[in-house]
Design a protein around this motif. Sequence first.
Motif, PDB file in Angstrom:
ATOM      1  N   HIS A   1      18.753  10.397   3.838  1.00 40.76           N
ATOM      2  CA  HIS A   1      18.863   9.177   3.022  1.00 40.76           C
ATOM      3  C   HIS A   1      20.243   8.581   3.206  1.00 40.76           C
ATOM      4  N   ASP A   2      20.299   7.328   3.674  1.00 37.35           N
ATOM      5  CA  ASP A   2      21.580   6.639   3.927  1.00 37.35           C
ATOM      6  C   ASP A   2      22.499   7.456   4.823  1.00 37.35           C
TER       7      ASP A   2
ATOM      8  N   GLU B   1      12.461  10.914   5.909  1.00 42.67           N
ATOM      9  CA  GLU B   1      13.559   9.953   6.069  1.00 42.67           C
ATOM     10  C   GLU B   1      13.286   8.748   5.175  1.00 42.67           C
ATOM     11  N   VAL B   2      14.140   8.573   4.181  1.00 41.48           N
ATOM     12  CA  VAL B   2      13.959   7.493   3.213  1.00 41.48           C
ATOM     13  C   VAL B   2      14.415   6.175   3.824  1.00 41.48           C
ATOM     14  N   GLN B   3      13.495   5.201   3.829  1.00 37.67           N
ATOM     15  CA  GLN B   3      13.770   3.875   4.387  1.00 37.67           C
ATOM     16  C   GLN B   3      13.399   2.825   3.334  1.00 37.67           C
ATOM     17  N   GLY B   4      14.331   2.547   2.416  1.00 41.16           N
ATOM     18  CA  GLY B   4      14.039   1.649   1.321  1.00 41.16           C
ATOM     19  C   GLY B   4      13.064   2.285   0.342  1.00 41.16           C
TER      20      GLY B   4
ATOM     21  N   THR C   1       4.560   5.910   0.524  1.00 43.38           N
ATOM     22  CA  THR C   1       4.916   4.732  -0.271  1.00 43.38           C
ATOM     23  C   THR C   1       5.081   5.158  -1.722  1.00 43.38           C
TER      24      THR C   1
ATOM     25  N   ARG D   1      10.053   3.097   1.267  1.00 34.63           N
ATOM     26  CA  ARG D   1       9.106   3.771   2.148  1.00 34.63           C
ATOM     27  C   ARG D   1       9.780   5.004   2.744  1.00 34.63           C
ATOM     28  N   ILE D   2       9.004   6.043   2.985  1.00 32.29           N
ATOM     29  CA  ILE D   2       9.522   7.281   3.562  1.00 32.29           C
ATOM     30  C   ILE D   2       8.731   7.600   4.817  1.00 32.29           C
ATOM     31  N   ALA D   3       9.430   7.805   5.925  1.00 33.62           N
ATOM     32  CA  ALA D   3       8.787   8.242   7.163  1.00 33.62           C
ATOM     33  C   ALA D   3       8.821   9.765   7.199  1.00 33.62           C
TER      34      ALA D   3
ATOM     35  N   HIS E   1       3.455   8.362   6.626  1.00 33.13           N
ATOM     36  CA  HIS E   1       4.394   7.556   5.849  1.00 33.13           C
ATOM     37  C   HIS E   1       4.042   7.674   4.376  1.00 33.13           C
TER      38      HIS E   1
END
Length: 373
Positions: A147-148, A32-35, A117, A37-39, A115
């Motif tokens: 993503h989004d 899951e793309v978060q900015g 980076t 950073r990816i979880a 996570h």
Amino acid sequence: MMGRLLLFFALLCGAVLPAQAHKPSDSYLSLEVQGERIAGQWDIALRDLDFAIGLDQDGDGKLTWDEIRARHAAIAAYALERLSIATDKGACLIDTDEQLIDDHTDGAYSVLRFHVTCPSPLASLTVNYRLFADLDPQHKGLLRLVHDGVTSTAIFDPAHARQSLSLSSPDRLQQFGAYVKDGVWHIWIGYDHILFLLSLLLPAVMLGARGTPSASLRESFIDVLKVVTAFTLAHSLTLTLASLSLIALPSRWVESAIAASVVLAALNNVYPLFRGRRPLAAFVFGLIHGFGFASVLIDLGLPQGALLTSLFGFNLGVEIGQLCIVAAFLPLAFALRGTWFYRRLLTGGSVAIALVAVVWLVERAFDLKLIGA
């Protein structure tokens, strides 16, 4: 002499088929793309990890929480050595967060949360997936990328270990094609499904209209069409219902029932259990087989939109794979129908199939391993 050949055939099948009669080896990778950073979360079957790095420390055939916890570092190291993620700007750094255990439809899985980076900006991701590539060429990694709010998917195997995924415009056609291919492969390595179908098709070229001993090609085709259509409608129905989480059955029940269906379909060729109602039997038992097919999509946990596309592609692949089997079977069976070999195959081969399926049934119902993988 014939009895010895049949016994040898049964033993050979029993030694080869049970290891691949269950759900194929899959892992489930979620990103899951978060900015910047990816979880991430990676669900890997404990049975596969035990085979690869040895989790059962006391050798009693059972895994305890203490045994798994003691190998957490080894699990993370083994898995992450076989996964790399990069962007156009360079490689990403992967760090572990925690490890848990979760139950999937086919057993317990190690849940590795981590996570990632990455150098910015994140326009696309290149994922290199090599888990179990040196141990199991049939293993697949099923990826869910978010993503989004948009979910895309990919399927990794040794032949497609490195894939680039666009975050802005996912390739839906490529994803659809991947699930079509996976559906074809799923039926081709699903020996229990294949033996069930072939057991029902073997008599198709023998009995014609009004009970005549030999069917015409047209009569054989119609009989095969009825059986295959019934099986297709049934497993498509339950595959859809199960994948959409509208109906759920325990995996052991489903796998045991599939094995029992193979036993009954094979024995029907020795003693008429269905008495001319093979299409009906194909439909009834096909409902159970559909739950077996659905396990691949259930465990991936896709949202409704992405699930429907993957579901349609996977089901289409299953049907294509099934039709390929039928297309190979019917001409050959029709050509051999009048021979001594085919008559012996119809009875003796069916007995051998039933014996193999009985082994599967006992293994699955009682969680035993009668024949080593």
